[in-house]
Design an enzyme around this catalytic site. Structure first.
Site, PDB file in Angstrom:
ATOM      1  N   GLY A 313       0.819  -1.209   0.000  1.00 54.39           N
ATOM      2  CA  GLY A 313       0.000   0.000   0.000  1.00 54.39           C
ATOM      3  C   GLY A 313       0.845   1.249   0.000  1.00 54.39           C
ATOM      4  O   GLY A 313       0.602   2.184  -0.770  1.00 54.39           O
ATOM      5  N   HIS A 359       5.922  -5.492   8.416  1.00 54.05           N
ATOM      6  CA  HIS A 359       5.560  -4.131   8.027  1.00 54.05           C
ATOM      7  C   HIS A 359       5.320  -3.295   9.284  1.00 54.05           C
ATOM      8  O   HIS A 359       5.200  -3.829  10.388  1.00 54.05           O
ATOM      9  CB  HIS A 359       4.298  -4.117   7.163  1.00 54.05           C
ATOM     10  CG  HIS A 359       4.445  -4.881   5.884  1.00 54.05           C
ATOM     11  ND1 HIS A 359       5.459  -4.638   4.980  1.00 54.05           N
ATOM     12  CD2 HIS A 359       3.694  -5.886   5.342  1.00 54.05           C
ATOM     13  CE1 HIS A 359       5.335  -5.458   3.951  1.00 54.05           C
ATOM     14  NE2 HIS A 359       4.277  -6.218   4.148  1.00 54.05           N
TER      15      HIS A 359
END
Length: 385
Positions: A313, A359
Site C-alpha cells: 500500500g 511491516h
C-alpha cells in the site's frame, strides 16, 4: 372621480412603500449573508492554519506541542475511548493525532503535491523504474533484489522474453486516483460508486471483488504478491484454473508481481506469467522493479520511516504521488477498532493477520495523516454515502 384619484394615489404610495420595504429587506439579507460567508471563510482559513500547524507538529515529533494542541481540542470523550484499547503508546498517539486531524477542513495543496512529485520523481522515477523492462534491465545485466542485499539475479534470455520493451506507465498525470487498501474499515462503507469514478484505481493482492457496493468494480492496476501465489494457489503446481478464475474481475487491469525482490520468488512469478499467457492475459503482467523499491525505501528512511519492508500500500501511494493530481485512500486502517469503538476485521473480506514485525502499518498511517494534514491526499475512513 375625487374618490378614484385618492385611491389611485394611495395605491401608488403603497407600491413605493412596498418597494422601499423590499429594498431594505434585500439589503439586510445581503449584509447578513456576506457576514456569514465572511465568518465561514475566516473559520475555514483558521482551521486550515491549525491543520498546517498540526502537520508540522507531527512531522517534527514535537510532543509538547502536540500535548498543548490536545488541550484546545474538544475530543476528550473519544481520546478516553482510545485509551481503553490494548495498543502500544505510540499507536494510541497516532489515533489521538487522527482525532485532531480529522477536524481540519481539508483543502488540496497543489504546492505540497508538486513538492512530493518532484522529490519522488528525482529519487525514484516510477514512470521509468516501476516495472522491469528490457530498457532498464537489458539482457546480460544483473538485478539486485531489494530483499536480499548482496545477491544478484542475472537477466537471461528467459527473463528478457517476459519483459516489455518499455515502461507501460506514462509520464502524463492522472487527474483522480483511488488507492484502495484491503482494511476492514472499508466494509459497509458504500464507497464503491465513488471509487469507480477515479481515473486510476489501484488494488492489492487480488482481493475479492464480490463487495462491489463497498469497493467498486473498476481496477486499473493490481498487485500479486508471491506469497498469495504460494499459499492460496499452491505455487501453481496443481490446478491453475482457480488462479485464472481469480484474475477475471481484473481482466482490463495491469498486474504487477514483486517476484524479483527475494531470491527464490522468481520461479513463482514465472509460473504466474506463464499461466496468464495460457489464459490470454500475459500481455498485462509485469514484474515490480527491485531498484525502484530500493530507492523508495531510502527516500522514506530519510523521512523517518524505517520498517523492515514498506507495505504494498505504501509503495503504491508513493507511486500515486508521482502520477496523480488528486489522491484518495480507501481501506487504509491499521487498528482493530474503528473510531466508534466497534471491532473490525483486519481485511474487509477476512480477519487473517499479517506476518508480525514485517511491516509497520501504524507508522505508515502516521505518514498518511501528515500528508492529509498538508493537503496532499484525502483519507476516507467512514461511509461514502
Amino acid at each position: 372621480m375625487a374618490f378614484i384619484r385618492v385611491m389611485s394615489f394611495g395605491l401608488r404610495l403603497g407600491k413605493r412603500n412596498l418597494m422601499l420595504v423590499f429594498c431594505v429587506v434585500f439589503l439586510v439579507s445581503l449584509t447578513l449573508l456576506l457576514l456569514k460567508t465572511g465568518n465561514r471563510d475566516q473559520a475555514r482559513l483558521q482551521g486550515l492554519a491549525k491543520c498546517r500547524e498540526l502537520s508540522q507538529l507531527l512531522e517534527t515529533k514535537n510532543l509538547s506541542g502536540i500535548v498543548q494542541f490536545h488541550k484546545t481540542a474538544n475530543e476528550e470523550e473519544q481520546v478516553l475511548v482510545i485509551k481503553k484499547w490494548k495498543l502500544q503508546m505510540k499507536d494510541k498517539m497516532i489515533l489521538e493525532h487522527l482525532l485532531l486531524t480529522k477536524e481540519c477542513p481539508w483543502e488540496a495543496n497543489a504546492t505540497a503535491v508538486a513538492q512530493y512529485r518532484a522529490e519522488l520523481g528525482k529519487c525514484c522515477n516510477a514512470s521509468f523504474w516501476l516495472a522491469v523492462t528490457q530498457e532498464n534491465a537489458p539482457l546480460g545485466s544483473n538485478i539486485s533484489p531489494d530483499g536480499n542485499k548482496g545477491q544478484k539475479l542475472p537477466v537471461n534470455a528467459e527473463l528478457t522474453s517476459l519483459l516489455p520493451e518499455r515502461s507501460p506507465f506514462p509520464e502524463s498525470q492522472y487527474r483522480r486516483c483511488a488507492v484502495v487498501g484491503n482494511g476492514g474499515i472499508l466494509k459497509n462503507s458504500r464507497c464503491g460508486v465513488e471509487i469507480d469514478q477515479a481515473d486510476l484505481v489501484v488494488r492489492f493482492n487480488l482481493p475479492p471483488m464480490n463487495f462491489s457496493e463497498d469497493v467498486g468494480t473498476k481496477t486499473s492496476l493490481v498487485t500479486m504478491n508471491p506469497s498469495i501465489i504460494q499459499n492460496k494457489y499452491k505455487s501453481l503446481q496443481a490446478q491453475r484454473k482457480p488462479f485464472a478464475d481469480a484474475l477475471q474481475p481484473y481482466r482490463d487491469a495491469l498486474f504487477l508481481i514483486p517476484a524479483l525482490s527475494f531470491v527464490g520468488h522468481g520461479v513463482l512469478g514465472y509460473r504466474a506469467v506463464y499461466t496468464m499467457e495460457d489464459f490470454g492475459l500475459m500481455q498485462q503482467a509485469f514484474f515490480l522493479n527491485p531498484r525502484y523499491l530500493s530507492t523508495l525505501r531510502d527516500y522514506w528512511k530519510k523521512q523517518g520511516l524505517k520498517p523492515q519492508r514498506l507495505s504494498s500500500g505504501f509503495m503504491f501511494v508513493s507511486m500515486a504521488l508521482e502520477f496523480c493530481e488528486h489522491i484518495t485512500l480507501y481501506g487504509f486502517w491499521p487498528f482493530p477498532h474503528d473510531l466508534a469503538d466497534q471491532p473490525i476485521s483486519h481485511h474487509y473480506y477476512d480477519n487473517r493477520l499479517p506476518k508480525a514485525g514485517f511491516h509497520s502499518m501504524p507508522s505508515e498511517f502516521s505518514h498518511y495523516l501528515s500528508m492529509y494534514a498538508k493537503g496532499v491526499l484525502r483519507l476516507r475512513l467512514g461511509k461514502c454515502q
